[in-house]
Design a protein around this motif. Structure first.
Motif, PDB file in Angstrom:
ATOM      1  N   PHE A 173       0.874  -1.170   0.000  1.00  0.00           N
ATOM      2  CA  PHE A 173       0.000   0.000   0.000  1.00  0.00           C
ATOM      3  C   PHE A 173       0.904   1.211   0.000  1.00  0.00           C
ATOM      4  O   PHE A 173       1.626   1.474   0.967  1.00  0.00           O
ATOM      5  N   THR A 174       0.898   1.970  -1.090  1.00  0.00           N
ATOM      6  CA  THR A 174       1.884   3.026  -1.245  1.00  0.00           C
ATOM      7  C   THR A 174       1.361   4.110  -2.151  1.00  0.00           C
ATOM      8  O   THR A 174       0.195   4.081  -2.569  1.00  0.00           O
ATOM      9  N   ALA A 175       2.222   5.045  -2.481  1.00  0.00           N
ATOM     10  CA  ALA A 175       1.888   6.129  -3.405  1.00  0.00           C
ATOM     11  C   ALA A 175       2.843   6.077  -4.584  1.00  0.00           C
ATOM     12  O   ALA A 175       4.050   5.887  -4.402  1.00  0.00           O
ATOM     13  N   ILE A 176       2.314   6.233  -5.788  1.00  0.00           N
ATOM     14  CA  ILE A 176       3.141   6.264  -6.982  1.00  0.00           C
ATOM     15  C   ILE A 176       2.644   7.392  -7.885  1.00  0.00           C
ATOM     16  O   ILE A 176       1.551   7.927  -7.692  1.00  0.00           O
ATOM     17  N   GLY A 177       3.455   7.735  -8.864  1.00  0.00           N
ATOM     18  CA  GLY A 177       3.066   8.750  -9.835  1.00  0.00           C
ATOM     19  C   GLY A 177       4.207   9.690 -10.135  1.00  0.00           C
ATOM     20  O   GLY A 177       5.237   9.700  -9.437  1.00  0.00           O
ATOM     21  N   PRO A 178       4.056  10.521 -11.166  1.00  0.00           N
ATOM     22  CA  PRO A 178       5.103  11.473 -11.526  1.00  0.00           C
ATOM     23  C   PRO A 178       5.514  12.395 -10.390  1.00  0.00           C
ATOM     24  O   PRO A 178       6.684  12.781 -10.293  1.00  0.00           O
ATOM     25  N   SER A 179       4.577  12.757  -9.529  1.00  0.00           N
ATOM     26  CA  SER A 179       4.910  13.663  -8.418  1.00  0.00           C
ATOM     27  C   SER A 179       5.871  13.011  -7.432  1.00  0.00           C
ATOM     28  O   SER A 179       6.748  13.675  -6.867  1.00  0.00           O
ATOM     29  N   VAL A 180       5.700  11.701  -7.213  1.00  0.00           N
ATOM     30  CA  VAL A 180       6.621  10.988  -6.326  1.00  0.00           C
ATOM     31  C   VAL A 180       8.009  10.952  -6.945  1.00  0.00           C
ATOM     32  O   VAL A 180       9.025  11.160  -6.263  1.00  0.00           O
ATOM     33  N   ASN A 181       8.068  10.687  -8.248  1.00  0.00           N
ATOM     34  CA  ASN A 181       9.360  10.675  -8.929  1.00  0.00           C
ATOM     35  C   ASN A 181      10.039  12.041  -8.837  1.00  0.00           C
ATOM     36  O   ASN A 181      11.240  12.148  -8.582  1.00  0.00           O
ATOM     37  N   LEU A 182       9.244  13.116  -9.054  1.00  0.00           N
ATOM     38  CA  LEU A 182       9.830  14.448  -9.055  1.00  0.00           C
ATOM     39  C   LEU A 182      10.390  14.813  -7.693  1.00  0.00           C
ATOM     40  O   LEU A 182      11.510  15.338  -7.590  1.00  0.00           O
ATOM     41  N   VAL A 183       9.655  14.549  -6.617  1.00  0.00           N
ATOM     42  CA  VAL A 183      10.136  14.976  -5.296  1.00  0.00           C
ATOM     43  C   VAL A 183      11.392  14.205  -4.903  1.00  0.00           C
ATOM     44  O   VAL A 183      12.297  14.755  -4.262  1.00  0.00           O
ATOM     45  N   SER A 184      11.504  12.945  -5.308  1.00  0.00           N
ATOM     46  CA  SER A 184      12.720  12.200  -4.979  1.00  0.00           C
ATOM     47  C   SER A 184      13.909  12.704  -5.787  1.00  0.00           C
ATOM     48  O   SER A 184      15.031  12.803  -5.277  1.00  0.00           O
ATOM     49  N   ARG A 185      13.684  13.043  -7.066  1.00  0.00           N
ATOM     50  CA  ARG A 185      14.759  13.601  -7.891  1.00  0.00           C
ATOM     51  C   ARG A 185      15.165  14.995  -7.395  1.00  0.00           C
ATOM     52  O   ARG A 185      16.339  15.345  -7.416  1.00  0.00           O
ATOM     53  N   LEU A 186      14.185  15.768  -6.943  1.00  0.00           N
ATOM     54  CA  LEU A 186      14.483  17.102  -6.430  1.00  0.00           C
ATOM     55  C   LEU A 186      15.368  17.015  -5.193  1.00  0.00           C
ATOM     56  O   LEU A 186      16.314  17.804  -5.037  1.00  0.00           O
ATOM     57  N   GLU A 187      15.101  16.055  -4.326  1.00  0.00           N
ATOM     58  CA  GLU A 187      15.941  15.900  -3.141  1.00  0.00           C
ATOM     59  C   GLU A 187      17.382  15.581  -3.534  1.00  0.00           C
ATOM     60  O   GLU A 187      18.324  15.976  -2.844  1.00  0.00           O
TER      61      GLU A 187
END
Length: 364
Positions: free
Chosen positions: A303-317
Motif C-alpha cells: 500500500f503506497t503512493a506512486i506517480g510522476p509527483s513521487v518521482n519528481l520529489v525524490s529527484r528534487l531531493e
C-alpha cells in the motif's frame, strides 16, 4: 436457560461493537439495567504497539462518559514511565470514584488477557459478584473479537500509518484498489549513509537511523502528515490536500521541515558531545497528484503512493547536495504558500522531462 439481557447481548451482538469504549459503556449500562449497582467500570487490553503496552478505558456510570489511559512500554517514549501492572490505572481510578469495594475479573486464560473491573456506591453482595463473574465469562468471546480487530488495526497503523491503514481496512484486499489524491509530498534522505554503514557496527548504524527517523517522522506526524515509506535511510511522507485548497497542506509540510531541522540540530549537538559526527540530510517538497493504494503482485501487495509527483520529489531531493542546500522546494509547491522562499533557478531533474523551478528556505 434463561439469559439476562446483558448476557444475551454478549452472546448475540457485543462482538460487533466497533470500539472498546462503546463496548464498555454499553456493557455497564446493561448491567445497571439488570439491577447491578455500578458507579463505574474499567476495561484493560494489552495491545501490540511499538510504544503502548496496554490501553485502559474508564467508564463513569453517572454520565456515561468513557476516557482512555495508556501504559507505555519501557523506553517507548524517552519522557514516559514504563507501563503500570496490568489494570493498575483502572484500579486507581475506580477506587477514587465510589465508596464500594472494587471487583475485578480476568477474562480468558491468557496472563496478558483482558480484564474487567467494576465498583459501586456500596460493597457488592455475593449474588452481585456472581453476576459480574458470569458476565465476565460471557464477555470472553466479544472481547476476543475486539482484541483481534484492535491488534490488526494497531499493526497496520504501525507499518502503514493511520490514514493508509484506515483506507486499507475500508476497501477490498485487491490489487489496483486505490484513489488519486492531491498532496504535498516530502522526501528526505540522510547524506553519507553508506560511509556511516561501512565504518560502524550495525547497532550504531541502527541507532543513528532510528534517531533520524524519530526527528523527521515525528515532525511529519505532529503537523498532520503521514509517513508512507522508510526507504533505506530515506522517508516519503504526504500531507493530503483537504477541501481542494493546497495552502494548508503546503504550510504544514513547511512547518514539519522546520521542526525536523530543529530536532536534528539538537541531535547533532548531542552527537558532537559524544564524539560522533553530525547527521547531514536533504529534504524536498513538492505538490501534486499521487495514486494512493494497492500495487504489487497478485498475491503480495504493497500500500503506497506512486506517480510522476513521487518521482519528481525524490529527484528534487537529489539536488540538495550539488546545490549545497538542506531544503529544496518545487515551483508548484512554492506557488501555493505565502512562506518566504528564495528562488535558486530552474534545474533539470534526472528522468523528468521538464525542468523544475527550484526554491529554498531562508537559512537560520
Amino acid at each position: 436457560m434463561q439469559l439476562s439481557s446483558t448476557l444475551s447481548w454478549l452472546v448475540d451482538a457485543a462482538g460487533e461493537t466497533p470500539s472498546a469504549d462503546r463496548l464498555l459503556a454499553e456493557f455497564g449500562a446493561r448491567l445497571i439495567g439488570d439491577g447491578l449497582p455500578l458507579a463505574g467500570g474499567a476495561l484493560t487490553l494489552a495491545v501490540p504497539h511499538p510504544l503502548i503496552a496496554r490501553r485502559t478505558w474508564l467508564w463513569r456510570a453517572e454520565s456515561g462518559e468513557v476516557i482512555e489511559t495508556l501504559g507505555f512500554v519501557p523506553g517507548g517514549f524517552p519522557t514516559a514511565e514504563a507501563a503500570d501492572p496490568p489494570g493498575d490505572a483502572g484500579r486507581r481510578w475506580l477506587t477514587g470514584l465510589a465508596g464500594g469495594l472494587m471487583h475485578e475479573d480476568a477474562v480468558g486464560s491468557k496472563p496478558d488477557g483482558p480484564s474487567l473491573a467494576w465498583i459501586g456506591p456500596r460493597p457488592f453482595t455475593s449474588g452481585e459478584i456472581d453476576a459480574l463473574q458470569q458476565a465476565a465469562r460471557f464477555a470472553a468471546a466479544p472481547l476476543t473479537a475486539l482484541v483481534a480487530r484492535t491488534t490488526l488495526t494497531a499493526a497496520l497503523e504501525a507499518y502503514l500509518g493511520r490514514r493508509s491503514a484506515a483506507r486499507l481496512l475500508a476497501g477490498p484486499l485487491r490489487r489496483d484498489i486505490g484513489e488519486t489524491i492531491q498532496a504535498a509530498l516530502l522526501f528526505a534522505d540522510l547524506r553519507g549513509f553508506t560511509a556511516l554503514s561501512d565504518s560502524n557496527p550495525p547497532a550504531v548504524v541502527i541507532s543513528a537511523l532510528n534517531a533520524w527517523f524519530d526527528r523527521i517522522a515525528g515532525a511529519v506526524h505532529v503537523f498532520g502528515g503521514e509517513v508512507l515509506k522508510f526507504i533505506g535511510d530515506g522517508v516519503l511522507a504526504i500531507f493530503p490536500v483537504i477541501g481542494g485548497e493546497p495552502r494548508a497542506a503546503c504550510d504544514s509540510a513547511l512547518r514539519a521541515v522546520s521542526a525536523a531541522q530543529g530536532g536534528m540540530a539538537h541531535l547533532d549537538d548531542a552527537r558532537r558531545r559524544q564524539g560522533e559526527p553530525p547527521l547531514s540530510f536533504g529534504v524536498a517538497l513538492h505538490l501534486g497528484e499521487i495514486f494512493w493504494g494497492n500495487i504489487g503482485a497478485a498475491d503480495r501487495l504493497d500500500f503506497t503512493a506512486i506517480g510522476p509527483s513521487v518521482n519528481l520529489v525524490s529527484r528534487l531531493e537529489g539536488l540538495c547536495r550539488p546545490l549545497g542546500k538542506t531544503v529544496l522546494v518545487s515551483g508548484t509547491f512554492a506557488a501555493e504558500t505565502e512562506a518566504s522562499l528564495i528562488p535558486i533557478g530552474t534545474h533539470a531533474l534526472r528522468g523528468i522531462a521538464s525542468p523544475c523551478a527550484v526554491f529554498t528556505v531562508p537559512e537560520n
